[in-house]
Design a protein around this motif. Structure first.
Motif, PDB file in Angstrom:
ATOM      1  N   CYS A   1     -13.388  -0.392  -3.862  1.00  0.00           N
ATOM      2  CA  CYS A   1     -12.879  -0.132  -2.520  1.00  0.00           C
ATOM      3  C   CYS A   1     -13.842   0.825  -1.840  1.00  0.00           C
ATOM      4  O   CYS A   1     -14.081   1.937  -2.333  1.00  0.00           O
ATOM      5  CB  CYS A   1     -11.475   0.473  -2.579  1.00  0.00           C
ATOM      6  N   ARG A   2     -14.429   0.391  -0.716  1.00  0.00           N
ATOM      7  CA  ARG A   2     -15.433   1.214  -0.029  1.00  0.00           C
ATOM      8  C   ARG A   2     -14.778   2.435   0.619  1.00  0.00           C
ATOM      9  O   ARG A   2     -15.440   3.427   0.888  1.00  0.00           O
ATOM     10  CB  ARG A   2     -16.168   0.391   1.034  1.00  0.00           C
ATOM     11  N   THR A   3     -13.478   2.363   0.870  1.00  0.00           N
ATOM     12  CA  THR A   3     -12.793   3.490   1.506  1.00  0.00           C
ATOM     13  C   THR A   3     -12.445   4.575   0.496  1.00  0.00           C
ATOM     14  O   THR A   3     -12.855   5.719   0.634  1.00  0.00           O
ATOM     15  CB  THR A   3     -11.497   3.014   2.200  1.00  0.00           C
ATOM     16  N   CYS A   4     -11.694   4.225  -0.541  1.00  0.00           N
ATOM     17  CA  CYS A   4     -11.255   5.291  -1.466  1.00  0.00           C
ATOM     18  C   CYS A   4     -12.187   5.439  -2.657  1.00  0.00           C
ATOM     19  O   CYS A   4     -11.995   6.324  -3.483  1.00  0.00           O
ATOM     20  CB  CYS A   4      -9.812   5.077  -1.924  1.00  0.00           C
TER      21      CYS A   4
ATOM     22  N   ARG B   1      -5.542   6.603  -1.908  1.00  0.00           N
ATOM     23  CA  ARG B   1      -5.112   7.359  -0.728  1.00  0.00           C
ATOM     24  C   ARG B   1      -3.595   7.499  -0.686  1.00  0.00           C
ATOM     25  O   ARG B   1      -2.884   6.698  -1.247  1.00  0.00           O
ATOM     26  CB  ARG B   1      -5.588   6.639   0.535  1.00  0.00           C
TER      27      ARG B   1
ATOM     28  N   GLU C   1      -6.756   0.053   6.056  1.00  0.00           N
ATOM     29  CA  GLU C   1      -7.970   0.847   5.735  1.00  0.00           C
ATOM     30  C   GLU C   1      -8.664   0.374   4.465  1.00  0.00           C
ATOM     31  O   GLU C   1      -9.832   0.688   4.255  1.00  0.00           O
ATOM     32  CB  GLU C   1      -7.639   2.333   5.529  1.00  0.00           C
ATOM     33  N   CYS C   2      -7.932  -0.323   3.582  1.00  0.00           N
ATOM     34  CA  CYS C   2      -8.553  -0.753   2.320  1.00  0.00           C
ATOM     35  C   CYS C   2      -9.727  -1.673   2.648  1.00  0.00           C
ATOM     36  O   CYS C   2      -9.580  -2.627   3.411  1.00  0.00           O
ATOM     37  CB  CYS C   2      -7.565  -1.526   1.450  1.00  0.00           C
ATOM     38  N   ASP C   3     -10.876  -1.355   2.080  1.00  0.00           N
ATOM     39  CA  ASP C   3     -12.069  -2.160   2.345  1.00  0.00           C
ATOM     40  C   ASP C   3     -12.617  -2.629   0.993  1.00  0.00           C
ATOM     41  O   ASP C   3     -13.467  -1.967   0.384  1.00  0.00           O
ATOM     42  CB  ASP C   3     -13.081  -1.283   3.113  1.00  0.00           C
TER      43      ASP C   3
END
Ligand code: ATP
Length: 451
Positions: free
Chosen positions: A92-95, A111, A122-124
Protein backbone atom coordinates in the motif's frame (compact mmCIF):
# COMPACT_ATOMS: atom_id res chain seq x y z
CA UNK A 1 -19.79 -23.33 29.82
CA UNK A 2 -18.95 -19.89 28.51
CA UNK A 3 -15.59 -19.75 26.78
CA UNK A 4 -13.74 -16.80 28.27
CA UNK A 5 -10.69 -17.20 26.10
CA UNK A 6 -9.26 -14.59 23.76
CA UNK A 7 -5.89 -14.54 22.02
CA UNK A 8 -4.89 -11.53 24.17
CA UNK A 9 -5.51 -13.50 27.36
CA UNK A 10 -3.37 -16.37 26.08
CA UNK A 11 -0.56 -13.98 25.10
CA UNK A 12 -0.68 -12.26 28.45
CA UNK A 13 -0.78 -15.47 30.51
CA UNK A 14 2.05 -16.96 28.44
CA UNK A 15 4.16 -13.95 29.13
CA UNK A 16 3.21 -13.50 32.79
CA UNK A 17 3.97 -17.12 33.63
CA UNK A 18 7.05 -17.43 31.47
CA UNK A 19 5.81 -19.74 28.70
CA UNK A 20 6.68 -17.39 25.84
CA UNK A 21 8.43 -14.02 25.64
CA UNK A 22 8.49 -11.59 22.73
CA UNK A 23 11.96 -12.06 21.25
CA UNK A 24 14.74 -9.46 21.46
CA UNK A 25 12.62 -7.38 23.77
CA UNK A 26 15.49 -5.36 25.24
CA UNK A 27 16.20 -4.15 21.69
CA UNK A 28 12.62 -3.12 21.10
CA UNK A 29 11.37 -6.52 20.00
CA UNK A 30 11.31 -8.24 16.64
CA UNK A 31 7.74 -8.52 15.40
CA UNK A 32 6.15 -11.97 15.58
CA UNK A 33 9.29 -13.66 16.87
CA UNK A 34 9.21 -15.40 20.21
CA UNK A 35 11.48 -17.00 22.79
CA UNK A 36 10.29 -19.82 25.01
CA UNK A 37 10.67 -19.65 28.77
CA UNK A 38 10.86 -22.59 31.17
CA UNK A 39 7.21 -23.70 31.05
CA UNK A 40 7.06 -23.15 27.30
CA UNK A 41 10.07 -25.42 26.86
CA UNK A 42 8.53 -28.11 29.09
CA UNK A 43 5.27 -27.95 27.16
CA UNK A 44 7.01 -28.08 23.79
CA UNK A 45 8.96 -31.12 24.98
CA UNK A 46 5.68 -32.81 25.88
CA UNK A 47 4.10 -32.06 22.51
CA UNK A 48 7.20 -33.36 20.72
CA UNK A 49 7.34 -36.48 22.91
CA UNK A 50 3.64 -37.34 22.44
CA UNK A 51 3.97 -36.93 18.68
CA UNK A 52 7.14 -39.00 18.48
CA UNK A 53 5.62 -41.71 20.65
CA UNK A 54 2.51 -41.95 18.43
CA UNK A 55 4.37 -41.67 15.13
CA UNK A 56 7.57 -43.63 15.78
CA UNK A 57 8.03 -45.32 19.14
CA UNK A 58 4.70 -47.14 19.25
CA UNK A 59 4.90 -48.34 15.64
CA UNK A 60 6.99 -50.80 13.66
CA UNK A 61 6.57 -49.10 10.30
CA UNK A 62 8.03 -45.63 10.86
CA UNK A 63 11.63 -44.59 11.48
CA UNK A 64 13.13 -41.25 12.46
CA UNK A 65 15.51 -38.91 10.67
CA UNK A 66 17.11 -35.57 11.48
CA UNK A 67 18.33 -33.85 8.34
CA UNK A 68 20.24 -30.59 7.88
CA UNK A 69 18.48 -27.23 7.80
CA UNK A 70 20.60 -25.96 4.89
CA UNK A 71 20.42 -28.47 2.07
CA UNK A 72 21.92 -28.45 -1.42
CA UNK A 73 20.17 -25.59 -3.26
CA UNK A 74 19.14 -27.98 -6.03
CA UNK A 75 16.82 -29.69 -3.54
CA UNK A 76 14.62 -26.59 -3.63
CA UNK A 77 14.72 -26.37 -7.41
CA UNK A 78 13.62 -29.97 -7.69
CA UNK A 79 10.90 -29.58 -5.08
CA UNK A 80 9.42 -26.59 -6.90
CA UNK A 81 10.06 -24.18 -4.03
CA UNK A 82 12.43 -21.85 -5.92
CA UNK A 83 9.88 -21.31 -8.66
CA UNK A 84 6.66 -21.72 -6.78
CA UNK A 85 6.84 -21.28 -3.01
CA UNK A 86 5.37 -17.82 -3.22
CA UNK A 87 2.51 -15.79 -1.83
CA UNK A 88 0.91 -12.89 -3.71
CA UNK A 89 2.20 -9.66 -2.17
CA UNK A 90 0.52 -6.27 -2.30
CA UNK A 91 2.03 -2.97 -1.12
CA UNK A 92 0.00 0.00 0.00
CA UNK A 93 1.65 3.24 -1.17
CA UNK A 94 -0.30 5.21 1.45
CA UNK A 95 0.30 3.32 4.69
CA UNK A 96 3.49 1.59 3.44
CA UNK A 97 2.38 -1.80 4.75
CA UNK A 98 2.51 -5.10 2.89
CA UNK A 99 -0.30 -7.58 2.70
CA UNK A 100 -1.02 -11.02 1.31
CA UNK A 101 -3.37 -10.44 -1.60
CA UNK A 102 -5.33 -13.58 -0.71
CA UNK A 103 -5.73 -12.54 2.96
CA UNK A 104 -6.90 -8.92 2.64
CA UNK A 105 -10.06 -9.82 4.53
CA UNK A 106 -7.97 -10.90 7.54
CA UNK A 107 -5.59 -7.90 7.45
CA UNK A 108 -6.00 -4.43 8.83
CA UNK A 109 -4.66 -1.31 7.17
CA UNK A 110 -2.12 0.83 9.01
CA UNK A 111 -4.32 3.90 9.26
CA UNK A 112 -6.95 4.70 11.87
CA UNK A 113 -9.75 3.80 12.05
CA UNK A 114 -8.28 0.50 10.97
CA UNK A 115 -10.04 -1.03 7.98
CA UNK A 116 -9.26 -3.87 5.62
CA UNK A 117 -6.72 -2.82 2.97
CA UNK A 118 -8.46 -1.41 -0.09
CA UNK A 119 -11.60 -0.45 1.79
CA UNK A 120 -11.04 3.31 2.00
CA UNK A 121 -10.49 5.70 -0.93
CA UNK A 122 -7.02 6.62 0.44
CA UNK A 123 -5.78 3.03 0.09
CA UNK A 124 -3.40 2.96 -2.85
CA UNK A 125 -2.62 -0.70 -3.50
CA UNK A 126 -0.13 -2.06 -6.02
CA UNK A 127 -0.90 -5.00 -8.28
CA UNK A 128 -0.09 -8.33 -6.60
CA UNK A 129 3.36 -9.79 -7.31
CA UNK A 130 4.85 -13.14 -6.35
CA UNK A 131 7.01 -13.12 -3.22
CA UNK A 132 9.15 -16.16 -2.41
CA UNK A 133 8.89 -17.17 1.24
CA UNK A 134 12.26 -18.91 1.48
CA UNK A 135 14.98 -17.23 3.53
CA UNK A 136 18.16 -16.95 1.50
CA UNK A 137 21.65 -17.20 2.91
CA UNK A 138 25.15 -17.75 1.60
CA UNK A 139 27.39 -20.64 2.44
CA UNK A 140 31.19 -20.32 2.71
CA UNK A 141 33.45 -17.31 2.54
CA UNK A 142 32.48 -16.20 -0.96
CA UNK A 143 29.20 -14.39 -1.37
CA UNK A 144 28.27 -14.93 -4.98
CA UNK A 145 25.55 -16.61 -7.01
CA UNK A 146 27.21 -20.00 -6.49
CA UNK A 147 27.13 -19.76 -2.71
CA UNK A 148 23.42 -19.03 -2.41
CA UNK A 149 21.45 -21.43 -0.22
CA UNK A 150 18.14 -21.48 1.63
CA UNK A 151 16.92 -22.20 5.12
CA UNK A 152 14.47 -25.06 4.72
CA UNK A 153 10.82 -23.98 4.55
CA UNK A 154 9.69 -27.55 5.36
CA UNK A 155 11.36 -30.62 6.79
CA UNK A 156 9.83 -32.95 4.20
CA UNK A 157 12.52 -32.54 1.53
CA UNK A 158 15.20 -33.70 3.99
CA UNK A 159 13.22 -36.93 4.15
CA UNK A 160 12.78 -37.44 0.40
CA UNK A 161 16.48 -36.99 -0.35
CA UNK A 162 17.26 -39.71 2.21
CA UNK A 163 14.69 -42.14 0.81
CA UNK A 164 17.34 -44.46 -0.64
CA UNK A 165 19.47 -44.46 2.52
CA UNK A 166 16.54 -45.43 4.68
CA UNK A 167 15.23 -48.01 2.24
CA UNK A 168 18.61 -49.76 2.22
CA UNK A 169 19.69 -49.41 5.82
CA UNK A 170 16.38 -49.74 7.62
CA UNK A 171 15.35 -52.44 5.10
CA UNK A 172 11.82 -51.13 4.75
CA UNK A 173 9.11 -51.96 2.29
CA UNK A 174 6.05 -49.80 1.56
CA UNK A 175 3.93 -49.00 3.42
CA UNK A 176 6.53 -47.40 5.69
CA UNK A 177 7.24 -43.93 6.95
CA UNK A 178 10.04 -41.54 7.86
CA UNK A 179 9.41 -38.92 10.53
CA UNK A 180 11.26 -35.73 11.28
CA UNK A 181 10.99 -32.94 13.83
CA UNK A 182 12.91 -29.71 13.36
CA UNK A 183 12.90 -26.02 12.68
CA UNK A 184 11.52 -24.65 9.42
CA UNK A 185 11.73 -21.07 8.23
CA UNK A 186 9.34 -19.00 6.13
CA UNK A 187 9.56 -15.31 5.45
CA UNK A 188 5.81 -14.88 5.97
CA UNK A 189 4.42 -11.60 4.60
CA UNK A 190 1.96 -11.21 7.43
CA UNK A 191 3.01 -13.20 10.46
CA UNK A 192 0.86 -12.78 13.54
CA UNK A 193 -1.75 -14.10 15.92
CA UNK A 194 0.85 -14.98 18.49
CA UNK A 195 2.56 -18.29 17.60
CA UNK A 196 0.00 -19.20 14.96
CA UNK A 197 2.00 -17.72 12.09
CA UNK A 198 5.67 -17.12 12.81
CA UNK A 199 8.77 -17.00 10.65
CA UNK A 200 10.60 -19.83 12.36
CA UNK A 201 8.70 -22.77 13.76
CA UNK A 202 9.24 -26.37 14.68
CA UNK A 203 7.63 -28.72 12.23
CA UNK A 204 6.72 -32.33 12.84
CA UNK A 205 6.30 -34.11 9.53
CA UNK A 206 6.01 -37.72 8.53
CA UNK A 207 6.24 -39.02 4.97
CA UNK A 208 4.43 -42.34 4.58
CA UNK A 209 5.46 -44.20 1.40
CA UNK A 210 2.78 -46.48 -0.02
CA UNK A 211 2.00 -48.48 -3.17
CA UNK A 212 0.19 -46.01 -5.49
CA UNK A 213 -3.06 -47.98 -5.55
CA UNK A 214 -3.25 -47.82 -1.73
CA UNK A 215 -2.69 -44.07 -1.50
CA UNK A 216 -6.28 -43.07 -0.94
CA UNK A 217 -6.78 -45.65 1.78
CA UNK A 218 -3.70 -44.42 3.69
CA UNK A 219 -4.65 -40.78 3.17
CA UNK A 220 -7.96 -41.45 4.94
CA UNK A 221 -6.17 -43.54 7.57
CA UNK A 222 -3.79 -40.70 8.50
CA UNK A 223 -6.57 -38.12 8.67
CA UNK A 224 -8.29 -40.37 11.25
CA UNK A 225 -5.10 -41.14 13.16
CA UNK A 226 -4.15 -37.52 13.54
CA UNK A 227 -7.65 -36.42 14.46
CA UNK A 228 -7.74 -39.10 17.15
CA UNK A 229 -4.38 -37.92 18.48
CA UNK A 230 -5.86 -34.46 19.12
CA UNK A 231 -8.90 -35.97 20.78
CA UNK A 232 -6.70 -38.18 22.95
CA UNK A 233 -4.85 -35.14 24.21
CA UNK A 234 -8.05 -33.43 25.19
CA UNK A 235 -8.95 -31.00 22.38
CA UNK A 236 -12.71 -30.72 22.36
CA UNK A 237 -14.58 -32.33 19.48
CA UNK A 238 -16.71 -29.26 18.85
CA UNK A 239 -13.51 -27.27 18.16
CA UNK A 240 -12.05 -29.71 15.65
CA UNK A 241 -13.05 -30.39 12.08
CA UNK A 242 -11.60 -31.74 8.86
CA UNK A 243 -11.78 -29.58 5.76
CA UNK A 244 -10.90 -31.03 2.36
CA UNK A 245 -9.27 -28.63 -0.11
CA UNK A 246 -10.88 -28.04 -3.46
CA UNK A 247 -8.64 -28.67 -6.53
CA UNK A 248 -7.89 -24.93 -6.94
CA UNK A 249 -6.59 -24.62 -3.38
CA UNK A 250 -4.16 -27.54 -3.43
CA UNK A 251 -0.37 -27.14 -3.62
CA UNK A 252 1.41 -27.97 -6.86
CA UNK A 253 2.37 -31.46 -5.64
CA UNK A 254 -0.92 -32.47 -4.08
CA UNK A 255 -3.45 -35.08 -5.22
CA UNK A 256 -5.58 -34.49 -2.17
CA UNK A 257 -5.22 -32.33 0.92
CA UNK A 258 -7.26 -32.07 4.09
CA UNK A 259 -6.73 -29.65 6.90
CA UNK A 260 -7.47 -30.55 10.47
CA UNK A 261 -8.84 -27.22 11.61
CA UNK A 262 -9.24 -25.89 15.11
CA UNK A 263 -11.55 -23.07 16.08
CA UNK A 264 -8.93 -20.62 17.34
CA UNK A 265 -10.11 -17.24 18.68
CA UNK A 266 -9.32 -15.95 15.14
CA UNK A 267 -11.82 -18.44 13.69
CA UNK A 268 -11.48 -21.89 12.12
CA UNK A 269 -7.89 -22.22 10.91
CA UNK A 270 -5.43 -24.87 9.81
CA UNK A 271 -3.87 -26.76 12.67
CA UNK A 272 -2.41 -29.63 10.65
CA UNK A 273 -2.38 -30.53 6.96
CA UNK A 274 -2.59 -34.06 5.58
CA UNK A 275 -1.64 -34.36 1.93
CA UNK A 276 -1.40 -37.06 -0.68
CA UNK A 277 1.76 -35.82 -2.45
CA UNK A 278 1.60 -38.60 -5.04
CA UNK A 279 5.00 -39.50 -6.55
CA UNK A 280 5.84 -35.86 -7.23
CA UNK A 281 8.79 -35.45 -4.85
CA UNK A 282 10.57 -38.76 -5.49
CA UNK A 283 10.14 -38.31 -9.25
CA UNK A 284 11.48 -34.76 -9.18
CA UNK A 285 14.53 -35.71 -7.10
CA UNK A 286 15.19 -38.67 -9.37
CA UNK A 287 15.22 -36.32 -12.33
CA UNK A 288 17.34 -33.57 -10.74
CA UNK A 289 19.86 -35.82 -8.95
CA UNK A 290 19.98 -38.70 -11.45
CA UNK A 291 19.62 -41.05 -8.49
CA UNK A 292 16.72 -43.44 -8.88
CA UNK A 293 14.38 -43.09 -5.95
CA UNK A 294 12.06 -46.06 -6.23
CA UNK A 295 11.14 -49.25 -4.48
CA UNK A 296 12.46 -52.50 -5.93
CA UNK A 297 10.99 -55.67 -4.44
CA UNK A 298 12.75 -59.03 -4.16
CA UNK A 299 10.67 -60.40 -7.00
CA UNK A 300 11.82 -57.56 -9.25
CA UNK A 301 8.66 -55.52 -8.78
CA UNK A 302 9.52 -51.82 -8.99
CA UNK A 303 7.56 -48.61 -8.57
CA UNK A 304 7.78 -45.06 -7.26
CA UNK A 305 5.73 -44.99 -4.07
CA UNK A 306 3.11 -42.37 -3.37
CA UNK A 307 3.53 -40.30 -0.24
CA UNK A 308 1.01 -39.40 2.43
CA UNK A 309 2.15 -36.55 4.65
CA UNK A 310 0.75 -35.37 7.97
CA UNK A 311 2.48 -32.02 8.71
CA UNK A 312 2.06 -29.73 11.67
CA UNK A 313 4.03 -27.29 13.80
CA UNK A 314 4.51 -27.46 17.56
CA UNK A 315 3.48 -23.80 17.64
CA UNK A 316 0.01 -24.37 16.20
CA UNK A 317 -0.55 -27.30 18.56
CA UNK A 318 0.62 -25.23 21.50
CA UNK A 319 -1.78 -22.38 20.72
CA UNK A 320 -4.67 -24.85 20.26
CA UNK A 321 -3.89 -26.60 23.56
CA UNK A 322 -3.61 -23.32 25.47
CA UNK A 323 -6.78 -21.90 23.95
CA UNK A 324 -8.72 -25.09 24.59
CA UNK A 325 -7.46 -25.28 28.17
CA UNK A 326 -7.91 -21.67 29.26
CA UNK A 327 -10.68 -21.18 31.81
CA UNK A 328 -11.76 -18.67 34.41
CA UNK A 329 -14.06 -19.49 37.29
CA UNK A 330 -15.11 -18.16 40.66
CA UNK A 331 -14.34 -20.47 43.56
CA UNK A 332 -15.39 -19.37 47.05
CA UNK A 333 -15.82 -15.77 45.89
CA UNK A 334 -12.35 -15.68 44.35
CA UNK A 335 -11.66 -15.79 40.69
CA UNK A 336 -9.13 -18.26 39.42
CA UNK A 337 -7.55 -18.68 36.02
CA UNK A 338 -6.84 -22.27 35.20
CA UNK A 339 -5.29 -24.10 32.28
CA UNK A 340 -7.19 -27.36 31.95
CA UNK A 341 -4.44 -29.08 30.02
CA UNK A 342 -4.21 -32.81 29.46
CA UNK A 343 -1.94 -34.12 32.26
CA UNK A 344 0.55 -35.42 29.71
CA UNK A 345 0.79 -32.01 28.03
CA UNK A 346 0.96 -29.85 31.17
CA UNK A 347 4.46 -28.44 31.77
CA UNK A 348 4.45 -29.53 35.41
CA UNK A 349 2.73 -32.78 36.37
CA UNK A 350 2.55 -32.21 40.10
CA UNK A 351 3.43 -29.61 42.71
CA UNK A 352 4.77 -30.61 46.10
CA UNK A 353 3.82 -28.11 48.78
CA UNK A 354 4.44 -27.93 52.51
CA UNK A 355 1.28 -26.39 53.99
CA UNK A 356 3.36 -24.09 56.18
CA UNK A 357 6.52 -22.97 54.41
CA UNK A 358 8.18 -22.06 57.69
CA UNK A 359 7.72 -25.48 59.30
CA UNK A 360 11.05 -27.30 59.10
CA UNK A 361 9.37 -30.69 59.55
CA UNK A 362 6.88 -30.11 56.73
CA UNK A 363 9.58 -28.71 54.47
CA UNK A 364 11.80 -31.74 55.10
CA UNK A 365 9.00 -34.21 54.28
CA UNK A 366 7.90 -32.27 51.22
CA UNK A 367 11.44 -31.93 49.88
CA UNK A 368 12.09 -35.61 50.32
CA UNK A 369 8.91 -36.47 48.38
CA UNK A 370 9.96 -33.97 45.72
CA UNK A 371 13.46 -35.43 45.40
CA UNK A 372 11.93 -38.86 44.94
CA UNK A 373 9.35 -37.82 42.31
CA UNK A 374 11.60 -35.54 40.25
CA UNK A 375 13.63 -38.54 39.06
CA UNK A 376 10.63 -39.73 37.03
CA UNK A 377 8.33 -36.74 36.60
CA UNK A 378 8.23 -33.04 35.91
CA UNK A 379 7.44 -31.82 39.43
CA UNK A 380 7.85 -28.52 41.20
CA UNK A 381 8.48 -27.72 44.87
CA UNK A 382 7.09 -24.48 46.27
CA UNK A 383 7.03 -23.21 49.86
CA UNK A 384 6.72 -19.53 49.06
CA UNK A 385 3.60 -17.67 50.25
CA UNK A 386 0.09 -18.58 51.36
CA UNK A 387 -1.11 -22.02 50.26
CA UNK A 388 -4.07 -20.56 48.35
CA UNK A 389 -1.74 -18.40 46.28
CA UNK A 390 0.52 -21.35 45.58
CA UNK A 391 -2.43 -23.41 44.36
CA UNK A 392 -3.47 -20.57 42.08
CA UNK A 393 0.01 -20.27 40.63
CA UNK A 394 -0.10 -23.97 39.77
CA UNK A 395 -3.64 -23.65 38.33
CA UNK A 396 -2.42 -20.92 36.01
CA UNK A 397 0.30 -23.09 34.52
CA UNK A 398 -2.03 -26.08 34.32
CA UNK A 399 -0.47 -28.38 36.93
CA UNK A 400 -3.02 -31.21 37.29
CA UNK A 401 -2.19 -32.27 40.85
CA UNK A 402 -0.74 -30.81 44.03
CA UNK A 403 0.50 -32.93 46.94
CA UNK A 404 0.38 -31.08 50.22
CA UNK A 405 2.28 -31.99 53.35
CA UNK A 406 0.45 -30.82 56.49
CA UNK A 407 0.19 -31.45 60.27
CA UNK A 408 -1.33 -34.85 59.73
CA UNK A 409 1.57 -35.91 57.52
CA UNK A 410 3.89 -35.53 60.48
CA UNK A 411 1.70 -37.92 62.46
CA UNK A 412 0.79 -40.59 59.90
CA UNK A 413 2.84 -40.07 56.71
CA UNK A 414 -0.16 -39.25 54.52
CA UNK A 415 -0.53 -36.26 52.20
CA UNK A 416 -3.48 -34.66 50.44
CA UNK A 417 -3.73 -34.64 46.68
CA UNK A 418 -5.68 -31.77 45.16
CA UNK A 419 -7.18 -32.10 41.71
CA UNK A 420 -6.81 -29.01 39.52
CA UNK A 421 -10.13 -29.43 37.70
CA UNK A 422 -12.56 -30.67 40.37
CA UNK A 423 -10.67 -29.19 43.34
CA UNK A 424 -11.45 -32.45 45.14
CA UNK A 425 -8.93 -33.49 47.78
CA UNK A 426 -8.15 -36.96 49.04
CA UNK A 427 -5.55 -38.41 51.38
CA UNK A 428 -3.03 -41.03 50.49
CA UNK A 429 0.15 -42.38 52.00
CA UNK A 430 3.41 -40.72 51.00
CA UNK A 431 4.77 -44.10 49.96
CA UNK A 432 1.88 -44.49 47.50
CA UNK A 433 2.27 -41.11 45.77
CA UNK A 434 4.61 -42.32 43.01
CA UNK A 435 2.30 -45.19 42.06
CA UNK A 436 -0.77 -42.97 42.31
CA UNK A 437 0.80 -40.52 39.87
CA UNK A 438 1.73 -43.25 37.39
CA UNK A 439 -1.87 -44.52 37.42
CA UNK A 440 -3.35 -41.05 37.18
CA UNK A 441 -1.24 -40.28 34.10
CA UNK A 442 -2.46 -43.41 32.37
CA UNK A 443 -6.12 -42.68 33.06
CA UNK A 444 -7.87 -41.08 30.11
CA UNK A 445 -8.61 -37.38 30.49
CA UNK A 446 -11.49 -35.36 29.04
CA UNK A 447 -11.82 -31.62 29.18
CA UNK A 448 -14.22 -30.56 31.95
CA UNK A 449 -15.13 -27.71 29.58
CA UNK A 450 -17.29 -30.28 27.75
CA UNK A 451 -17.18 -31.59 24.21
P1 ATP B 1 -0.95 -21.61 5.81
O1 ATP B 1 -1.94 -21.81 4.71
O2 ATP B 1 -1.58 -21.38 7.17
O3 ATP B 1 0.15 -20.64 5.47
P2 ATP B 1 0.38 -23.87 4.81
O4 ATP B 1 -0.75 -24.58 4.15
O5 ATP B 1 1.35 -23.10 4.02
O6 ATP B 1 -0.19 -22.99 6.02
P3 ATP B 1 1.87 -26.20 5.20
O7 ATP B 1 2.87 -25.85 4.18
O8 ATP B 1 0.84 -27.22 4.92
O9 ATP B 1 1.16 -24.88 5.71
O10 ATP B 1 2.66 -26.53 6.54
C1 ATP B 1 2.35 -27.63 7.35
C2 ATP B 1 2.07 -27.20 8.76
O11 ATP B 1 3.12 -26.39 9.27
C3 ATP B 1 0.81 -26.34 8.95
O12 ATP B 1 -0.33 -27.14 9.05
C4 ATP B 1 1.11 -25.65 10.26
O13 ATP B 1 0.82 -26.50 11.36
C5 ATP B 1 2.60 -25.44 10.19
N1 ATP B 1 2.96 -24.09 9.74
C6 ATP B 1 3.08 -23.66 8.47
N2 ATP B 1 3.44 -22.37 8.43
C7 ATP B 1 3.56 -21.96 9.72
C8 ATP B 1 3.93 -20.75 10.33
N3 ATP B 1 4.27 -19.67 9.61
N4 ATP B 1 3.94 -20.68 11.69
C9 ATP B 1 3.62 -21.76 12.44
N5 ATP B 1 3.28 -22.94 11.90
C10 ATP B 1 3.26 -23.07 10.57
Amino acid sequence: MNDAVTMDKIVSLSRRRGFVFPSSEIYGGMGSTFDYGHYGVLMKNNIRERWFEAMVRNRDDIVAIDSAVILHPKVWEASGHVAGFTDPLIDCRTCKLRFRADKLEDSSCGRKPSKHPGETPECDLTEPRRFNLMFETTVGALQDEGSRAYLRPETAQGIFINFKNVLQIARRKPPFGIAQIGKSFRNEITPGNFLFRVREFEQMEMEYFVPPDEADKWYRYWIDERLNWYRRYGLRDSKLRVREHGPEERSHYSRGTSDIEYEYPIGWSELEGIANRGDFDLTQHTEYSSTKLEYVGQDGERYVPYVIEPAVSIERIMVALLVDAYDEEVVGERERTVLRLHPKMAPVTAAILPLIGKSDDMVAKARSLYEDLRRRHSVEYDDNGAIGRRYRRQDEIGTPWAFTVDEQTLADDTVTVRDRDSLAQERLSIAGVGGWLEDALERGWKSPKGN
